[in-house]
Design a protein around this motif. Sequence first.
Motif, PDB file in Angstrom:
ATOM      1  N   ASP A 184     -13.394 -36.287 -11.045  1.00 25.84           N
ATOM      2  CA  ASP A 184     -12.770 -36.961  -9.838  1.00 25.84           C
ATOM      3  C   ASP A 184     -12.879 -38.542  -9.914  1.00 25.84           C
ATOM      4  N   ARG A 185     -11.696 -39.091 -10.273  1.00 25.90           N
ATOM      5  CA  ARG A 185     -11.536 -40.223 -10.488  1.00 25.90           C
ATOM      6  C   ARG A 185     -11.984 -41.186  -9.032  1.00 25.90           C
ATOM      7  N   GLY A 186     -11.427 -40.613  -7.906  1.00 26.03           N
ATOM      8  CA  GLY A 186     -11.923 -41.369  -6.681  1.00 26.03           C
ATOM      9  C   GLY A 186     -13.341 -41.396  -6.238  1.00 26.03           C
ATOM     10  N   LEU A 187     -13.979 -40.143  -6.634  1.00 24.06           N
ATOM     11  CA  LEU A 187     -15.427 -40.133  -6.589  1.00 24.06           C
ATOM     12  C   LEU A 187     -16.048 -41.147  -7.474  1.00 24.06           C
TER      13      LEU A 187
ATOM     14  N   GLY B 263     -19.015 -38.569 -10.263  1.00 20.73           N
ATOM     15  CA  GLY B 263     -17.993 -39.304 -10.783  1.00 20.73           C
ATOM     16  C   GLY B 263     -17.630 -38.915 -12.520  1.00 20.73           C
TER      17      GLY B 263
ATOM     18  N   ALA C 207     -15.076 -44.156  -8.700  1.00 22.62           N
ATOM     19  CA  ALA C 207     -14.682 -45.181  -8.153  1.00 22.62           C
ATOM     20  C   ALA C 207     -15.626 -45.362  -6.677  1.00 22.62           C
ATOM     21  N   ASP C 208     -15.697 -44.500  -5.869  1.00 22.03           N
ATOM     22  CA  ASP C 208     -16.542 -44.523  -4.699  1.00 22.03           C
ATOM     23  C   ASP C 208     -17.990 -44.681  -5.297  1.00 22.03           C
ATOM     24  N   SER C 209     -18.255 -44.137  -6.328  1.00 24.50           N
ATOM     25  CA  SER C 209     -19.812 -44.212  -6.643  1.00 24.50           C
ATOM     26  C   SER C 209     -20.158 -45.424  -7.328  1.00 24.50           C
TER      27      SER C 209
ATOM     28  N   ASP D 183     -11.066 -45.994 -16.954  1.00 21.53           N
ATOM     29  CA  ASP D 183     -10.672 -44.752 -16.857  1.00 21.53           C
ATOM     30  C   ASP D 183     -11.313 -43.703 -17.516  1.00 21.53           C
TER      31      ASP D 183
ATOM     32  N   SER E 147     -19.556 -33.938 -11.154  1.00 17.94           N
ATOM     33  CA  SER E 147     -19.612 -33.743  -9.952  1.00 17.94           C
ATOM     34  C   SER E 147     -21.223 -33.844  -9.641  1.00 17.94           C
TER      35      SER E 147
ATOM     36  N   ARG F  98     -18.456 -48.196  -6.606  1.00 17.59           N
ATOM     37  CA  ARG F  98     -18.630 -49.278  -5.512  1.00 17.59           C
ATOM     38  C   ARG F  98     -20.072 -49.220  -4.732  1.00 17.59           C
TER      39      ARG F  98
END
Length: 187
Positions: free
Chosen positions: A152-155, A115, A157-159, A146, A118, A161
């Motif tokens: 990778d902002r998607g990663l 996040g 957020a996934d991490s 932010d 990488s 969560r």
Amino acid sequence: MPATVHILTTGYADDRVASTVTLLRDGNTFVVVDPGMVADRGLILQPLQAAGVSPEQVTDVVFSHHHPDHTLNAALFPAARYHDHMAIYKDDIWEDRDADQYRISEHIHLLRTPGHTSEDISTVAGTAEGLVVLTHLWWHAEGPADDPFATDRGLLADSRRAILDLKPALIIPGHGAPFTPTTHIPI
């Protein structure tokens, strides 16, 4: 007996930068997480000594990622094994391994949590108070929501969560004081 957690120095990131440096103790395993930039090395060494641990007793050092503000003072621990996202390093030995789910001791393990970079990893410690997660997914309790350096902002957020799904009792962020996760922390 579960692991214990000792904050050696609380980090910050404003006009100056220092990492939050933490000691985890699990039996005869002594882990220092993110021995990076601080205003003075004594801010790591004096609290370590106050915890009854010499630099030579530190068995393991974990880098959440390879930015200098989290790695600069690694050489303070001459007997340690060094852990990152892909390997363990000790003296002139480089042992490849994926950090995800790697167990350092009975109550301490690593998780791959990309996040901020990488190659980020988080350290998870089972303590008497519950799970404690040391991570750079948050710089401090307020986020940032932010991360300006996130690859990778998607990663990210996934991490975030995935860490919150563990229901940690405490999160120790990369540049701030420990905090209890609430529904108000940024994902």
